[in-house]
Design a protein around this motif. Structure first.
Motif, PDB file in Angstrom:
ATOM      1  N   GLU A 184       0.934  -1.103   0.026  1.00  0.00           N
ATOM      2  CA  GLU A 184      -0.020   0.048   0.060  1.00  0.00           C
ATOM      3  C   GLU A 184       0.984   1.308  -0.169  1.00  0.00           C
ATOM      4  N   ASP A 199       2.528   1.640  -3.341  1.00  0.00           N
ATOM      5  CA  ASP A 199       1.320   2.020  -4.142  1.00  0.00           C
ATOM      6  C   ASP A 199       1.310   3.660  -4.065  1.00  0.00           C
ATOM      7  N   ALA A 200       1.314   3.980  -3.075  1.00  0.00           N
ATOM      8  CA  ALA A 200       0.932   5.490  -2.855  1.00  0.00           C
ATOM      9  C   ALA A 200       2.286   6.326  -3.375  1.00  0.00           C
ATOM     10  N   ASN A 246       1.987   5.997  -7.152  1.00  0.00           N
ATOM     11  CA  ASN A 246       0.954   7.068  -7.754  1.00  0.00           C
ATOM     12  C   ASN A 246       1.792   8.498  -7.574  1.00  0.00           C
TER      13      ASN A 246
HETATM   14  C1  LIG Z   1      -3.153   4.655  -6.881  1.00  0.00           C
HETATM   15  O1  LIG Z   1      -3.787   4.949  -8.058  1.00  0.00           O
HETATM   16  C2  LIG Z   1      -4.601   3.791  -8.573  1.00  0.00           C
HETATM   17  C3  LIG Z   1      -5.347   3.991  -9.724  1.00  0.00           C
HETATM   18  O2  LIG Z   1      -5.730   5.523 -10.164  1.00  0.00           O
HETATM   19  C4  LIG Z   1      -5.712   3.754  -7.335  1.00  0.00           C
HETATM   20  O3  LIG Z   1      -6.806   2.728  -7.818  1.00  0.00           O
HETATM   21  C5  LIG Z   1      -5.220   3.524  -6.032  1.00  0.00           C
HETATM   22  O4  LIG Z   1      -6.152   3.656  -5.140  1.00  0.00           O
HETATM   23  C6  LIG Z   1      -4.311   4.693  -5.723  1.00  0.00           C
HETATM   24  N1  LIG Z   1      -3.341   4.354  -4.666  1.00  0.00           N
HETATM   25  C7  LIG Z   1      -3.304   4.991  -3.546  1.00  0.00           C
HETATM   26  C8  LIG Z   1      -2.696   4.278  -2.339  1.00  0.00           C
HETATM   27  O5  LIG Z   1      -3.736   6.064  -3.557  1.00  0.00           O
END
Ligand SMILES: *[C@@H]1O[C@H](CO)[C@@H](O)[C@H](O)[C@H]1NC(C)=O
Length: 208
Positions: free
Chosen positions: A58, A61-62, A65
């Motif tokens: 997680e 992922d952040a 992004n």
């Molecule tokens: C990162 O981006 C994806 C695609 O837009 C989204 O589904 C996901 O929730 C985001 N992750 C975070 C941790 O913000």
């Protein structure tokens, strides 16, 4: 009847005095737990690892992004020529800013075709180039201005050689909001048509 009742009571008595009766399943479970203590411990450790992995993913992922957003913001490039139709003689005039109307590209919208001014969307090192073309009736050339301060220029004095073309380029360090434009010399004049003789281009080399 009496015999049946007696049998029932005997059975009940047996069930009450037999210590393990009714708890056999629990005992088996406890025994199994004891026998598989290490396995269970590993299971718990693995579960904790999985949970940690989930948290790490997680967080990654952040960060990913945020990086993707940052890279999107750093796509900055534009290129334009003076005339978007017919012919343009620009200058001499009091407003010496050249407004390049024919926009080939403008990723990041740093350049304004209304004002002719590029405004830096991010801090960074930028590459700019411009070229000017004109006739010998006037001073031909222009200056690249950063926040209204001259940086580099092209210049041809009105000599008898018909027409001239000249170009120049510079790498400038800009902060967000710094602006860059091309402007004529006093009494200067440049020419352009759809051949794109007089142009202005720039792009972000890298952010700082
Ligand atoms: C990162 O981006 C994806 C695609 O837009 C989204 O589904 C996901 O929730 C985001 N992750 C975070 C941790 O913000």
């Amino acid at each position: 009847m009496e015999f049946r009742a007696l049998l029932l009571l005997t059975l009940l008595g047996f069930m009450l005095v037999e210590p393990g009766f009714g708890q056999r399943a629990d005992m088996d479970f406890n025994e199994w737990m004891t026998a598989n203590q290490e396995f269970i411990k590993n299971l718990e450790v693995n579960l904790k690892n999985v949970e940690q992995c989930k948290t790490d993913v997680e967080a990654l992922d952040a960060r990913l992004n945020a990086t993707v957003d940052e890279l999107e913001r750093q796509k900055i490039a534009f290129s334009a020529s003076l005339a978007n139709s017919g012919e343009i003689y620009s200058g001499p005039s009091t407003d010496k800013t050249l407004v390049f109307k024919r926009v080939f590209s403008n990723i990041g919208n740093g350049y304004s075709a209304n004002s002719g001014i590029f405004t830096a969307p991010v801090n960074g090192l930028y590459y700019f180039s411009f070229s000017t073309y004109g006739y010998n009736t006037h001073t031909m050339g222009a200056m690249l201005m950063k926040n209204s301060v001259r940086q580099i220029s092209t210049y041809e004095s009105p000599t008898a050689d018909g027409s001239d073309s000249s170009s120049n380029a510079a790498v400038l360090q800009l902060a967000v909001g710094d602006n860059v434009h091309v402007e004529l010399w006093d009494d200067g004049r440049v020419y352009d048509n759809l051949n794109g003789h007089t142009t202005f281009s720039g792009f972000l080399l890298f952010p700082l």
